[in-house]
Motif scaffolding. Structure first.
Motif, PDB file in Angstrom:
ATOM      1  N   LEU A 107      13.468  -5.514  -7.662  1.00  0.00           N
ATOM      2  CA  LEU A 107      12.292  -5.974  -6.901  1.00  0.00           C
ATOM      3  C   LEU A 107      10.539  -5.213  -7.239  1.00  0.00           C
ATOM      4  O   LEU A 107      11.258  -3.811  -7.448  1.00  0.00           O
ATOM      5  CB  LEU A 107      12.639  -5.526  -5.612  1.00  0.00           C
ATOM      6  CG  LEU A 107      13.769  -6.272  -5.132  1.00  0.00           C
ATOM      7  CD1 LEU A 107      13.912  -5.353  -4.113  1.00  0.00           C
ATOM      8  CD2 LEU A 107      13.867  -7.986  -5.638  1.00  0.00           C
ATOM      9  N   ASN A 108       9.970  -5.847  -7.615  1.00  0.00           N
ATOM     10  CA  ASN A 108       8.751  -5.453  -8.511  1.00  0.00           C
ATOM     11  C   ASN A 108       7.722  -5.635  -7.583  1.00  0.00           C
ATOM     12  O   ASN A 108       7.277  -7.432  -7.530  1.00  0.00           O
ATOM     13  CB  ASN A 108       8.801  -5.682  -9.949  1.00  0.00           C
ATOM     14  CG  ASN A 108       9.803  -5.651 -10.312  1.00  0.00           C
ATOM     15  OD1 ASN A 108      10.091  -3.862 -10.924  1.00  0.00           O
ATOM     16  ND2 ASN A 108      11.006  -6.808 -10.998  1.00  0.00           N
ATOM     17  N   THR A 109       6.712  -5.310  -6.921  1.00  0.00           N
ATOM     18  CA  THR A 109       5.372  -5.841  -6.446  1.00  0.00           C
ATOM     19  C   THR A 109       4.236  -4.707  -6.743  1.00  0.00           C
ATOM     20  O   THR A 109       3.993  -3.623  -6.814  1.00  0.00           O
ATOM     21  CB  THR A 109       4.981  -6.106  -4.756  1.00  0.00           C
ATOM     22  OG1 THR A 109       4.317  -6.992  -4.479  1.00  0.00           O
ATOM     23  CG2 THR A 109       5.668  -4.553  -4.203  1.00  0.00           C
ATOM     24  N   ILE A 110       2.922  -4.918  -7.656  1.00  0.00           N
ATOM     25  CA  ILE A 110       2.212  -4.556  -8.246  1.00  0.00           C
ATOM     26  C   ILE A 110       0.932  -4.118  -7.697  1.00  0.00           C
ATOM     27  O   ILE A 110       0.357  -5.767  -7.627  1.00  0.00           O
ATOM     28  CB  ILE A 110       2.076  -4.882 -10.373  1.00  0.00           C
ATOM     29  CG1 ILE A 110       3.736  -4.857 -10.422  1.00  0.00           C
ATOM     30  CG2 ILE A 110       1.362  -4.108 -10.646  1.00  0.00           C
ATOM     31  CD1 ILE A 110       4.026  -6.278 -10.584  1.00  0.00           C
ATOM     32  N   THR A 111       0.078  -2.901  -7.172  1.00  0.00           N
ATOM     33  CA  THR A 111      -1.247  -2.957  -5.538  1.00  0.00           C
ATOM     34  C   THR A 111      -2.360  -2.864  -7.711  1.00  0.00           C
ATOM     35  O   THR A 111      -1.683  -1.619  -7.894  1.00  0.00           O
ATOM     36  CB  THR A 111      -0.889  -2.164  -5.406  1.00  0.00           C
ATOM     37  OG1 THR A 111       0.168  -3.530  -4.711  1.00  0.00           O
ATOM     38  CG2 THR A 111      -2.178  -2.332  -4.672  1.00  0.00           C
ATOM     39  N   ILE A 151      -6.613   0.534  -3.285  1.00  0.00           N
ATOM     40  CA  ILE A 151      -6.232  -0.619  -2.885  1.00  0.00           C
ATOM     41  C   ILE A 151      -7.307  -1.705  -3.160  1.00  0.00           C
ATOM     42  O   ILE A 151      -8.868  -1.854  -3.076  1.00  0.00           O
ATOM     43  CB  ILE A 151      -5.701  -1.194  -2.324  1.00  0.00           C
ATOM     44  CG1 ILE A 151      -4.805  -0.778  -1.581  1.00  0.00           C
ATOM     45  CG2 ILE A 151      -5.167  -2.595  -2.055  1.00  0.00           C
ATOM     46  CD1 ILE A 151      -3.648  -0.232  -2.227  1.00  0.00           C
ATOM     47  N   CYS A 152      -7.677  -2.069  -4.647  1.00  0.00           N
ATOM     48  CA  CYS A 152      -8.456  -3.672  -5.125  1.00  0.00           C
ATOM     49  C   CYS A 152      -9.946  -2.744  -5.084  1.00  0.00           C
ATOM     50  O   CYS A 152     -11.143  -2.886  -4.735  1.00  0.00           O
ATOM     51  CB  CYS A 152      -8.335  -4.467  -4.241  1.00  0.00           C
ATOM     52  SG  CYS A 152      -6.255  -5.302  -4.328  1.00  0.00           S
ATOM     53  N   ASN A 153     -10.485  -1.298  -5.900  1.00  0.00           N
ATOM     54  CA  ASN A 153     -10.928  -0.755  -5.617  1.00  0.00           C
ATOM     55  C   ASN A 153     -11.741  -0.374  -4.485  1.00  0.00           C
ATOM     56  O   ASN A 153     -13.287   0.003  -4.472  1.00  0.00           O
ATOM     57  CB  ASN A 153     -12.393  -2.084  -6.802  1.00  0.00           C
ATOM     58  CG  ASN A 153     -12.110  -1.755  -7.979  1.00  0.00           C
ATOM     59  OD1 ASN A 153     -11.603  -0.644  -8.613  1.00  0.00           O
ATOM     60  ND2 ASN A 153     -12.150  -2.411  -8.677  1.00  0.00           N
ATOM     61  N   LYS A 154     -10.940  -0.570  -3.694  1.00  0.00           N
ATOM     62  CA  LYS A 154     -11.373   0.521  -2.090  1.00  0.00           C
ATOM     63  C   LYS A 154     -10.693   1.182  -1.589  1.00  0.00           C
ATOM     64  O   LYS A 154      -9.061   1.166  -1.234  1.00  0.00           O
ATOM     65  CB  LYS A 154     -10.949  -1.214  -1.501  1.00  0.00           C
ATOM     66  CG  LYS A 154     -12.035  -2.553  -1.938  1.00  0.00           C
ATOM     67  CD  LYS A 154     -11.438  -3.381  -0.161  1.00  0.00           C
ATOM     68  CE  LYS A 154     -11.842  -4.850  -1.074  1.00  0.00           C
ATOM     69  NZ  LYS A 154     -13.907  -4.641  -0.612  1.00  0.00           N
ATOM     70  N   PRO A 155     -11.406   2.301  -1.836  1.00  0.00           N
ATOM     71  CA  PRO A 155     -10.715   3.396  -0.555  1.00  0.00           C
ATOM     72  C   PRO A 155     -10.196   3.091   0.351  1.00  0.00           C
ATOM     73  O   PRO A 155     -11.202   2.668   1.312  1.00  0.00           O
ATOM     74  CB  PRO A 155     -11.276   4.621  -0.920  1.00  0.00           C
ATOM     75  CG  PRO A 155     -12.148   3.982  -2.443  1.00  0.00           C
ATOM     76  CD  PRO A 155     -12.600   2.541  -2.232  1.00  0.00           C
ATOM     77  N   VAL A 156      -9.162   3.196   0.657  1.00  0.00           N
ATOM     78  CA  VAL A 156      -8.472   2.975   1.910  1.00  0.00           C
ATOM     79  C   VAL A 156      -7.752   4.274   2.457  1.00  0.00           C
ATOM     80  O   VAL A 156      -7.398   5.545   1.943  1.00  0.00           O
ATOM     81  CB  VAL A 156      -6.982   1.936   3.033  1.00  0.00           C
ATOM     82  CG1 VAL A 156      -8.146   0.498   1.730  1.00  0.00           C
ATOM     83  CG2 VAL A 156      -6.415   1.905   2.072  1.00  0.00           C
ATOM     84  N   ALA A 200       1.170  -1.201  -0.294  1.00  0.00           N
ATOM     85  CA  ALA A 200       0.384  -0.215  -0.157  1.00  0.00           C
ATOM     86  C   ALA A 200       0.990   1.209   0.132  1.00  0.00           C
ATOM     87  O   ALA A 200       0.435   2.254  -0.147  1.00  0.00           O
ATOM     88  CB  ALA A 200      -0.992  -0.221   1.469  1.00  0.00           C
ATOM     89  N   ALA A 201       1.883   1.296   0.502  1.00  0.00           N
ATOM     90  CA  ALA A 201       3.028   2.445   0.797  1.00  0.00           C
ATOM     91  C   ALA A 201       4.686   2.092   0.999  1.00  0.00           C
ATOM     92  O   ALA A 201       4.395   1.157   1.931  1.00  0.00           O
ATOM     93  CB  ALA A 201       2.486   3.623   1.580  1.00  0.00           C
ATOM     94  N   TYR A 202       5.236   2.725   0.837  1.00  0.00           N
ATOM     95  CA  TYR A 202       6.400   2.346   1.383  1.00  0.00           C
ATOM     96  C   TYR A 202       6.614   3.099   2.505  1.00  0.00           C
ATOM     97  O   TYR A 202       5.961   3.545   3.370  1.00  0.00           O
ATOM     98  CB  TYR A 202       8.104   3.939   0.716  1.00  0.00           C
ATOM     99  CG  TYR A 202       8.559   2.486  -0.674  1.00  0.00           C
ATOM    100  CD1 TYR A 202       9.443   1.848  -0.517  1.00  0.00           C
ATOM    101  CD2 TYR A 202       8.288   3.230  -2.033  1.00  0.00           C
ATOM    102  CE1 TYR A 202      10.278   1.346  -1.218  1.00  0.00           C
ATOM    103  CE2 TYR A 202       9.527   2.053  -2.742  1.00  0.00           C
ATOM    104  CZ  TYR A 202      10.085   2.115  -2.596  1.00  0.00           C
ATOM    105  OH  TYR A 202      10.493   0.618  -3.561  1.00  0.00           O
TER     106      TYR A 202
END
Length: 353
Positions: free
Chosen positions: A255-259, A29-34, A14-16
């Motif tokens: 290093l890659n992670t895609i949200t 995140i995944c269509n969910k506002p957080v 979700a963030a660094y």
């Protein structure tokens, strides 16, 4: 109803860690506002970004102690999402709460679990340990890309595009022409490519620091649903790098992670880690900015691809040999989605005749 494009029972970056402070940070995140923030003791918190009262984003409010104050009518929510104060009344409606998400801090990222909280096992956080390992120097950035997150995964699983998209930096003809091996398990997919006795492309020539032919490697590991780590490097040709001796070369990890943010936008977190010249902060900065330039080229291609997909919704992709890695990655993603969305046969299920 169309099939989801991402599973919910997974850890997503979700963030660094350095992004998250004593301030309210909104993310989708995944269509969910957080909304994310840190408590006074530094512990991260993630709440649904919508007040129970009138759905105004809590991120428009303020942080007071460890609680969030809605900026519209002043309702106050604690770290669990429970409303602990309502202006102008003595009793608090017991239903007054917002969703609180499981959260973890690991490998310099803040991870969130948008699915069933009972399944949120911190041991399942994707392995990106190089990002904080003292034997490696790493730095990276966040890119907000206007495309389906799976297109970024496709891009990373097939690095032959380096020859054509990144010819001035990390690519040359050897990448597209070299053979590769693919394999997979229930959770991982792998692509291994060795390019032996070649001229290094500009980026690796500079990192290697001396003239001559090299053996180059790219060992890609996909961890479902959206994390790709790539073991990369070059060594003096014929010195045994392929057999395990990389002492005559330089080694890095991409290093890659895609949200998934929405169905057609994503948060692309990346870092480049190296195990050489560790104390040189200037090199760390130079590598971060250099890799950022490479990824900007990817961003342009991926967003153009998404626009073309939107304009041609009935088009079916054709797969080539080079797509083996991305095909397996998508199969593993689909398996996770199916496990969440398809009805499970119970003990009294009757077989169809």
């Amino acid at each position: 109803m169309s099939k989801p494009t991402f599973p919910l029972n997974a850890w997503y970056a979700a963030a660094y860690d350095v992004e998250l402070k004593r301030q309210l940070l909104p993310r989708t995140i995944c269509n969910k506002p957080v909304v994310l923030y840190r408590k006074e003791n530094g512990t991260p918190v993630a709440l649904a970004d919508a007040c129970w009262h009138r759905l105004v984003p809590l991120s428009l409010g303020r942080l007071e102690g460890d609680n969030v104050i809605c900026g519209y009518h002043g309702l106050e929510f604690d770290e669990t999402g429970r409303c602990v104060y309502m202006p102008s009344q003595d009793t608090i409606n017991p239903s007054a709460c917002v969703k609180s998400y499981p959260i973890a801090e690991k490998h310099r990222f803040i991870w969130i679990w948008p699915g069933d909280p009972a399944l949120a096992d911190p041991a399942l956080v994707p392995d990106m340990h190089w990002n904080q390992d003292p034997d490696w120097a790493a730095d990276g950035k966040l890119i907000e890309v206007k495309c389906d997150y799976r297109l970024v995964v496709d891009n990373l699983m097939d690095l032959t595009h380096e020859t054509f998209v990144h010819g001035s930096s990390i690519g040359n003809r050897a990448v597209a022409e070299a053979p590769f091996e693919s394999s997979h398990s229930d959770r991982f997919a792998y692509i291994t490519r060795w390019m032996e006795d070649i001229d290094p492309p500009p980026f690796w020539r500079k990192q290697f620091g001396r003239p001559g032919k090299v053996d180059r490697w790219q060992i890609i590991r996909f961890e479902a649903p959206c994390t790709v780590t790539i073991d990369v490097g070059v060594a003096e040709a014929g010195t045994g790098a392929k057999q395990g001796d990389r002492s005559k070369g330089v080694n890095g990890y991409v290093l890659n992670t895609i949200t998934p943010s929405t169905d057609k936008t994503c948060l692309y977190f990346w870092a480049f880690a190296r195990n050489y010249d560790l104390g040189n902060q200037a090199r760390t900065h130079e590598l971060r900015e250099g890799v950022a330039g490479v990824f900007r080229e990817d961003e342009e291609v991926l967003e153009a691809q998404q626009r073309a997909i939107d304009a041609n919704p009935d088009h079916q992709f054709y797969n080539l040999n080079i797509d083996a890695g991305s095909m397996w990655a998508r199969k593993l993603i689909d398996r996770m989605i199916d496990a969440e969305t398809k009805p499970q046969a119970g003990p009294h299920a009757v077989a169809a005749e």
